[in-house]
Scaffold this motif. Structure first.
Motif, PDB file in Angstrom:
ATOM      1  N   ARG A   1       0.861  -1.296  -0.102  1.00 40.37           N
ATOM      2  CA  ARG A   1       0.080  -0.075   0.040  1.00 40.37           C
ATOM      3  C   ARG A   1       1.026   1.215   0.056  1.00 40.37           C
ATOM      4  NH1 ARG A   1       0.143   2.122   5.338  1.00 40.37           N
ATOM      5  NH2 ARG A   1       0.791   0.586   6.777  1.00 40.37           N
ATOM      6  N   VAL A   2       0.271   2.403  -0.126  1.00 36.56           N
ATOM      7  CA  VAL A   2       0.873   3.653  -0.051  1.00 36.56           C
ATOM      8  C   VAL A   2       0.870   4.350   1.276  1.00 36.56           C
ATOM      9  CG1 VAL A   2       1.062   5.969  -1.187  1.00 36.56           C
ATOM     10  CG2 VAL A   2       0.676   3.969  -2.839  1.00 36.56           C
ATOM     11  N   ASP A   3       1.612   4.896   1.758  1.00 39.03           N
ATOM     12  CA  ASP A   3       2.030   5.232   3.126  1.00 39.03           C
ATOM     13  C   ASP A   3       2.464   6.672   2.939  1.00 39.03           C
ATOM     14  OD1 ASP A   3       3.418   5.514   5.828  1.00 39.03           O
ATOM     15  OD2 ASP A   3       1.660   4.413   5.899  1.00 39.03           O
ATOM     16  N   PRO A   4       1.790   7.715   3.563  1.00 39.41           N
ATOM     17  CA  PRO A   4       2.404   8.938   3.354  1.00 39.41           C
ATOM     18  C   PRO A   4       3.490   9.532   4.067  1.00 39.41           C
ATOM     19  CG  PRO A   4       0.455   8.851   5.076  1.00 39.41           C
ATOM     20  CD  PRO A   4       0.609   7.477   4.441  1.00 39.41           C
ATOM     21  N   ALA A   5       4.336   8.663   4.273  1.00 41.26           N
ATOM     22  CA  ALA A   5       5.589   9.101   5.082  1.00 41.26           C
ATOM     23  C   ALA A   5       6.948   8.948   4.118  1.00 41.26           C
ATOM     24  CB  ALA A   5       5.723   7.868   6.191  1.00 41.26           C
ATOM     25  N   VAL A   6       7.886   9.465   4.890  1.00 39.11           N
ATOM     26  CA  VAL A   6       8.847   9.732   3.879  1.00 39.11           C
ATOM     27  C   VAL A   6      10.026   8.620   4.460  1.00 39.11           C
ATOM     28  CG1 VAL A   6      10.855  10.833   3.115  1.00 39.11           C
ATOM     29  CG2 VAL A   6       8.556  11.920   3.155  1.00 39.11           C
ATOM     30  N   VAL A   7      10.483   7.540   3.800  1.00 39.60           N
ATOM     31  CA  VAL A   7      11.595   6.914   4.270  1.00 39.60           C
ATOM     32  C   VAL A   7      12.717   6.559   3.080  1.00 39.60           C
ATOM     33  CG1 VAL A   7      12.191   4.237   4.634  1.00 39.60           C
ATOM     34  CG2 VAL A   7       9.816   5.283   5.491  1.00 39.60           C
ATOM     35  N   ASP A   8      13.771   7.246   3.433  1.00 37.00           N
ATOM     36  CA  ASP A   8      15.054   7.339   2.530  1.00 37.00           C
ATOM     37  C   ASP A   8      15.395   6.115   1.960  1.00 37.00           C
ATOM     38  OD1 ASP A   8      15.497   9.917   2.505  1.00 37.00           O
ATOM     39  OD2 ASP A   8      16.836   9.914   4.156  1.00 37.00           O
ATOM     40  N   GLY A   9      15.312   5.811   0.656  1.00 38.21           N
ATOM     41  CA  GLY A   9      15.824   4.759  -0.029  1.00 38.21           C
ATOM     42  C   GLY A   9      14.586   3.671  -0.184  1.00 38.21           C
ATOM     43  N   ALA A  10      13.535   4.033  -0.055  1.00 41.41           N
ATOM     44  CA  ALA A  10      12.322   3.110  -0.130  1.00 41.41           C
ATOM     45  C   ALA A  10      11.801   3.543  -1.668  1.00 41.41           C
ATOM     46  CB  ALA A  10      11.229   3.433   0.814  1.00 41.41           C
ATOM     47  N   HIS A  11      10.706   2.747  -2.086  1.00 37.50           N
ATOM     48  CA  HIS A  11       9.935   2.629  -3.240  1.00 37.50           C
ATOM     49  C   HIS A  11       8.823   3.793  -3.176  1.00 37.50           C
ATOM     50  CE1 HIS A  11      11.841  -0.416  -6.099  1.00 37.50           C
ATOM     51  NE2 HIS A  11      12.115  -1.029  -4.989  1.00 37.50           N
ATOM     52  N   VAL A  12       8.811   4.438  -3.987  1.00 34.93           N
ATOM     53  CA  VAL A  12       7.728   5.522  -3.811  1.00 34.93           C
ATOM     54  C   VAL A  12       6.666   5.529  -4.840  1.00 34.93           C
ATOM     55  CG1 VAL A  12       9.322   7.314  -2.922  1.00 34.93           C
ATOM     56  CG2 VAL A  12       8.755   6.941  -5.436  1.00 34.93           C
ATOM     57  N   SER A  13       6.445   4.412  -5.456  1.00 27.07           N
ATOM     58  CA  SER A  13       5.447   4.152  -6.583  1.00 27.07           C
ATOM     59  C   SER A  13       5.066   2.585  -6.708  1.00 27.07           C
ATOM     60  CB  SER A  13       5.690   4.459  -8.088  1.00 27.07           C
ATOM     61  OG  SER A  13       4.812   4.207  -8.828  1.00 27.07           O
ATOM     62  N   LEU A  14       3.795   2.395  -6.473  1.00 28.51           N
ATOM     63  CA  LEU A  14       3.235   1.061  -6.711  1.00 28.51           C
ATOM     64  C   LEU A  14       3.664   0.220  -8.098  1.00 28.51           C
ATOM     65  CD1 LEU A  14      -0.459   1.359  -5.290  1.00 28.51           C
ATOM     66  CD2 LEU A  14       1.264   0.310  -4.072  1.00 28.51           C
ATOM     67  N   VAL A  15       3.575   1.146  -8.961  1.00 25.47           N
ATOM     68  CA  VAL A  15       4.084   0.444 -10.375  1.00 25.47           C
ATOM     69  C   VAL A  15       5.433  -0.201 -10.209  1.00 25.47           C
ATOM     70  CG1 VAL A  15       4.416   1.162 -12.528  1.00 25.47           C
ATOM     71  CG2 VAL A  15       2.606   2.333 -11.545  1.00 25.47           C
ATOM     72  N   GLU A  16       6.250   0.499  -9.314  1.00 22.36           N
ATOM     73  CA  GLU A  16       7.792  -0.119  -9.200  1.00 22.36           C
ATOM     74  C   GLU A  16       7.862  -1.333  -8.627  1.00 22.36           C
ATOM     75  OE1 GLU A  16       9.731   2.923  -7.010  1.00 22.36           O
ATOM     76  OE2 GLU A  16       9.890   4.491  -8.616  1.00 22.36           O
ATOM     77  N   VAL A  17       6.876  -1.679  -7.703  1.00 18.54           N
ATOM     78  CA  VAL A  17       6.727  -2.886  -7.092  1.00 18.54           C
ATOM     79  C   VAL A  17       5.731  -4.113  -7.503  1.00 18.54           C
ATOM     80  CG1 VAL A  17       6.427  -3.638  -4.457  1.00 18.54           C
ATOM     81  CG2 VAL A  17       7.292  -1.553  -5.124  1.00 18.54           C
ATOM     82  N   ILE A  18       4.697  -3.625  -7.861  1.00 23.60           N
ATOM     83  CA  ILE A  18       3.570  -4.750  -8.311  1.00 23.60           C
ATOM     84  C   ILE A  18       4.166  -5.268  -9.376  1.00 23.60           C
ATOM     85  CG2 ILE A  18       1.335  -5.137  -8.882  1.00 23.60           C
ATOM     86  CD1 ILE A  18       0.551  -2.837  -7.005  1.00 23.60           C
ATOM     87  N   GLY A  19       4.046  -6.967  -9.275  1.00 18.72           N
ATOM     88  CA  GLY A  19       4.495  -7.586 -10.288  1.00 18.72           C
ATOM     89  C   GLY A  19       6.007  -7.797 -10.430  1.00 18.72           C
ATOM     90  N   GLN A  20       6.605  -7.445  -9.251  1.00 19.82           N
ATOM     91  CA  GLN A  20       7.912  -7.739  -9.320  1.00 19.82           C
ATOM     92  C   GLN A  20       8.266  -8.806  -8.216  1.00 19.82           C
ATOM     93  OE1 GLN A  20      10.770  -6.131 -10.751  1.00 19.82           O
ATOM     94  NE2 GLN A  20       9.002  -5.130 -12.043  1.00 19.82           N
ATOM     95  N   GLU A  21       9.543  -9.486  -7.950  1.00 21.70           N
ATOM     96  CA  GLU A  21       9.616 -10.649  -6.897  1.00 21.70           C
ATOM     97  C   GLU A  21      10.488 -10.081  -5.767  1.00 21.70           C
ATOM     98  OE1 GLU A  21      10.988 -14.661  -8.450  1.00 21.70           O
ATOM     99  OE2 GLU A  21      12.929 -13.698  -7.930  1.00 21.70           O
ATOM    100  N   ALA A  22      10.006 -10.544  -4.760  1.00 20.82           N
ATOM    101  CA  ALA A  22      10.800 -10.264  -3.663  1.00 20.82           C
ATOM    102  C   ALA A  22      12.237 -10.881  -3.587  1.00 20.82           C
ATOM    103  CB  ALA A  22       9.778 -10.553  -2.408  1.00 20.82           C
ATOM    104  N   ARG A  23      13.129 -10.143  -3.319  1.00 19.83           N
ATOM    105  CA  ARG A  23      14.503 -10.735  -3.162  1.00 19.83           C
ATOM    106  C   ARG A  23      14.763 -11.348  -1.763  1.00 19.83           C
ATOM    107  NH1 ARG A  23      15.332 -11.848  -8.422  1.00 19.83           N
ATOM    108  NH2 ARG A  23      15.770  -9.784  -9.621  1.00 19.83           N
ATOM    109  N   VAL A  24      14.087 -10.621  -0.929  1.00 21.12           N
ATOM    110  CA  VAL A  24      14.588 -11.179   0.582  1.00 21.12           C
ATOM    111  C   VAL A  24      13.105 -11.056   1.272  1.00 21.12           C
ATOM    112  CG1 VAL A  24      16.747  -9.891   0.769  1.00 21.12           C
ATOM    113  CG2 VAL A  24      14.867  -8.472   1.159  1.00 21.12           C
ATOM    114  N   ALA A  25      13.047 -11.389   2.490  1.00 15.76           N
ATOM    115  CA  ALA A  25      11.672 -11.406   3.321  1.00 15.76           C
ATOM    116  C   ALA A  25      11.387  -9.829   3.706  1.00 15.76           C
ATOM    117  CB  ALA A  25      11.734 -11.999   4.506  1.00 15.76           C
ATOM    118  N   ILE A  26      10.103  -9.475   3.250  1.00 18.43           N
ATOM    119  CA  ILE A  26       9.842  -7.927   3.545  1.00 18.43           C
ATOM    120  C   ILE A  26       8.599  -8.172   4.588  1.00 18.43           C
ATOM    121  CG2 ILE A  26       8.707  -5.973   2.641  1.00 18.43           C
ATOM    122  CD1 ILE A  26       9.790  -6.913  -0.145  1.00 18.43           C
ATOM    123  N   TYR A  27       8.738  -7.681   5.872  1.00 17.41           N
ATOM    124  CA  TYR A  27       7.695  -7.830   6.802  1.00 17.41           C
ATOM    125  C   TYR A  27       6.584  -6.558   6.794  1.00 17.41           C
ATOM    126  CZ  TYR A  27      11.293 -10.835   8.209  1.00 17.41           C
ATOM    127  OH  TYR A  27      12.121 -11.938   8.430  1.00 17.41           O
TER     128      TYR A  27
END
Length: 138
Positions: A38-64
């Motif tokens: 989901r999209v969160d209104p916070a700012v985290v340095d080094g994090a993805h900022v768009s759903l398009v960048e993430v959906i359909g991709q494969e997790a390389r590590v566990a994401i909690y």
């Protein structure tokens, strides 16, 4: 001019910054769907900022769940699995050589991978093509 300078801090505070956050735990090698993030209104340095960048991709590590999806934690879905037999293609000029090889890692389309030629046992680097073949270079 003074009015503009007085209003600028308020306008700057209204800028929207977003971060992609996992809604549930995502296992390594799992494809990420719209229900997983989901999209969160916070700012985290080094994090993805768009759903398009993430959906359909494969997790390389566990994401909690509840944690930001960081750059490098997701990538293209793997076409080649470790130890999978692959077709190696070597092209130079008008010459094209095909051989059988074994993948030494997992990789997706366009990613570099180490492969071993099964006949000569030579380890080479190559790039995975969209059809699963590996174009090698010496």
């Amino acid at each position: 001019m003074k009015l503009l300078l007085a209003i600028l801090p308020f306008l700057a505070g209204q800028a929207v910054a977003e971060t992609i956050v996992a809604t549930r735990s995502i296992r390594p090698q799992q494809l990420i769907t719209s229900e997983d993030v989901r999209v969160d209104p916070a700012v985290v340095d080094g994090a993805h900022v768009s759903l398009v960048e993430v959906i359909g991709q494969e997790a390389r590590v566990a994401i909690y769940a509840g944690r930001a999806v960081m750059m490098g934690q997701v990538g293209k879905p793997a076409l080649v699995e470790r130890n999978q037999m692959v077709e190696l293609i070597f092209v130079r000029g008008g010459l094209q050589i095909a051989a059988e090889g074994r993948a030494l890692a997992r990789a997706g389309s366009g990613e570099r991978i180490r492969v071993m030629n099964t006949d000569s046992r030579t380890v080479l680097f190559g790039t995975v093509e969209s059809n699963g073949t590996v174009v090698v270079s010496k």
